[in-house]
Design a protein around this motif. Sequence first.
Motif, PDB file in Angstrom:
ATOM      1  N   GLY A  69       0.779  -1.237   0.000  1.00 27.88           N
ATOM      2  CA  GLY A  69       0.000   0.000   0.000  1.00 27.88           C
ATOM      3  C   GLY A  69       0.806   1.281   0.000  1.00 27.88           C
ATOM      4  N   PHE A  70       2.124   1.181   0.147  1.00 31.89           N
ATOM      5  CA  PHE A  70       2.942   2.401   0.228  1.00 31.89           C
ATOM      6  C   PHE A  70       3.038   3.126  -1.114  1.00 31.89           C
ATOM      7  N   ILE A  71       3.188   2.389  -2.193  1.00 32.82           N
ATOM      8  CA  ILE A  71       3.425   2.996  -3.504  1.00 32.82           C
ATOM      9  C   ILE A  71       2.084   3.380  -4.128  1.00 32.82           C
ATOM     10  N   THR A  72       1.826   4.677  -4.206  1.00 34.11           N
ATOM     11  CA  THR A  72       0.555   5.159  -4.742  1.00 34.11           C
ATOM     12  C   THR A  72       0.706   5.737  -6.150  1.00 34.11           C
ATOM     13  N   HIS A  73       1.908   6.155  -6.528  1.00 30.96           N
ATOM     14  CA  HIS A  73       2.140   6.752  -7.840  1.00 30.96           C
ATOM     15  C   HIS A  73       3.500   6.302  -8.375  1.00 30.96           C
ATOM     16  N   GLU A  74       3.626   6.288  -9.692  1.00 31.13           N
ATOM     17  CA  GLU A  74       4.893   5.989 -10.352  1.00 31.13           C
ATOM     18  C   GLU A  74       5.051   6.905 -11.563  1.00 31.13           C
ATOM     19  N   ARG A  82       3.986   7.240  -1.382  1.00 28.57           N
ATOM     20  CA  ARG A  82       5.306   7.144  -2.015  1.00 28.57           C
ATOM     21  C   ARG A  82       5.115   7.133  -3.521  1.00 28.57           C
ATOM     22  N   CYS A  83       5.875   7.970  -4.201  1.00 24.33           N
ATOM     23  CA  CYS A  83       5.864   8.015  -5.658  1.00 24.33           C
ATOM     24  C   CYS A  83       7.205   7.473  -6.142  1.00 24.33           C
ATOM     25  N   LEU A  84       7.169   6.350  -6.844  1.00 23.96           N
ATOM     26  CA  LEU A  84       8.390   5.772  -7.401  1.00 23.96           C
ATOM     27  C   LEU A  84       8.767   6.517  -8.682  1.00 23.96           C
ATOM     28  N   ILE A  85      10.064   6.714  -8.849  1.00 23.46           N
ATOM     29  CA  ILE A  85      10.609   7.376 -10.038  1.00 23.46           C
ATOM     30  C   ILE A  85      11.524   6.388 -10.738  1.00 23.46           C
ATOM     31  N   TRP A  86      11.112   5.943 -11.918  1.00 19.00           N
ATOM     32  CA  TRP A  86      11.874   4.941 -12.668  1.00 19.00           C
ATOM     33  C   TRP A  86      12.848   5.638 -13.612  1.00 19.00           C
ATOM     34  N   MET A  87      14.095   5.221 -13.560  1.00 18.88           N
ATOM     35  CA  MET A  87      15.103   5.801 -14.434  1.00 18.88           C
ATOM     36  C   MET A  87      14.829   5.395 -15.882  1.00 18.88           C
ATOM     37  N   ASP A  88      15.009   6.310 -16.807  1.00 17.69           N
ATOM     38  CA  ASP A  88      14.826   6.011 -18.226  1.00 17.69           C
ATOM     39  C   ASP A  88      15.936   5.104 -18.706  1.00 17.69           C
TER      40      ASP A  88
END
Length: 402
Positions: free
Chosen positions: A370-375, A395-401
């Motif tokens: 439930g922590f990750i709400t946005h990416e 928490r919003c995860l940021i994925w490296m390109d």
Amino acid sequence: MILTMAMEATTKVSAVTANFSTSRTAGKPIICKAAVCRKAGEPLVIEEIEVAPPKAWEVRVKILCTSLCHTDVTVWKLNVGSSAVFPRIFGHEAVGTVESGGDHVEEVKEGDTVLPILLPNCGECRECEFKNSNFCSTLGHQVPHAMARDGTSRFKDMNGETLHHFCFVSSFSEYTVVDVGQVVKVDPRMPIDKACLLGCCVPTGVGSAWKVADVEEGHSVAIFGLGAVGLAVAEGARLRGVSKIIGIDLNPLKFEIAKKFGVTDVINPKECGDSRVSQVIKELTDGGADYCFECVGLASLVEEAFQSSRAGGKTIVVGADYSGTPLKFNFGEVLFGRSVIGSLFGGIKPKKDIPIIMQKYINKELRLDGFITHEVSFQEINKAFDYLLQGKSIRCLIWMDE
């Protein structure tokens, strides 16, 4: 909007590990992209930067994904004081793979998946060996906007200007350099997106419940602030069998999420009328909570949490107040057994305790879903700031390109 990138996490890791060649990059500077903050409160700008090779006892890490923490935003806003150092590269909760290591690096090797950790843990100094402290005296005294051992930066922009580090990690860059005392290997059974959470919020919250407060079955807990750290406190309390977990927050959107982590009662201070939050908590707990956690970083909330505790109760200060505001308590209340204790990174010793937390998740005991709400993608990193500032994300995860 929640993206589907997390479903491809395993594939991404395999591709990154297989594709990079250390023979081309080890021992050489790397030109890569980073999200640079040049002035307090301004949007981050994706720029090309140069990342120096690691020196002795250092590791260069290729970041796979990172996330935005409230601490990043707090310091990003500061325009005065010792923490207001710009230009810099923010980010301190991340997971990546080892690209190369300097001399004397033995515990990790090229290609290993690791967590770069903000809290140093040399494992040999007096504090690292002392069970009641997790502040490393060998590496922890350096300013966190540089490398831990020599106080210099490994980043510069394409004009040669120094870019400062943040919390010894600086994960808003495709590559970063960290001390070997600040990396923890990731169990290959651990999903990459969930592993990212173990860089800050989960150890801080769970550790505060388990190690600092040492909450007990059947007791009561009050948590001020239901962000990622507050929810991790709730999860730690739930696993310990705490019977009543009270969550306090101004944002009612967080209440349903909080219940998934064991929160039994919620309080919105806006809806307390003429009553103080501490009065409401005392009514719910027959005199005060056994353990109160301040997870926002406001001196006034620490004092309210203290007033919410019962005689003999503990108030745990988890959030950081960068204003330096002093705390005020009634002498008699302290005399009758109420205590206040600080919780740096949840009292966690990273190299010893994070693998234990990892195993709890692998064993399906610890809830992280439930922590990750946005990416978002790296190019969209400023959206992560918007989501957090608007109260929309945990928490919003940021994925490296790639």
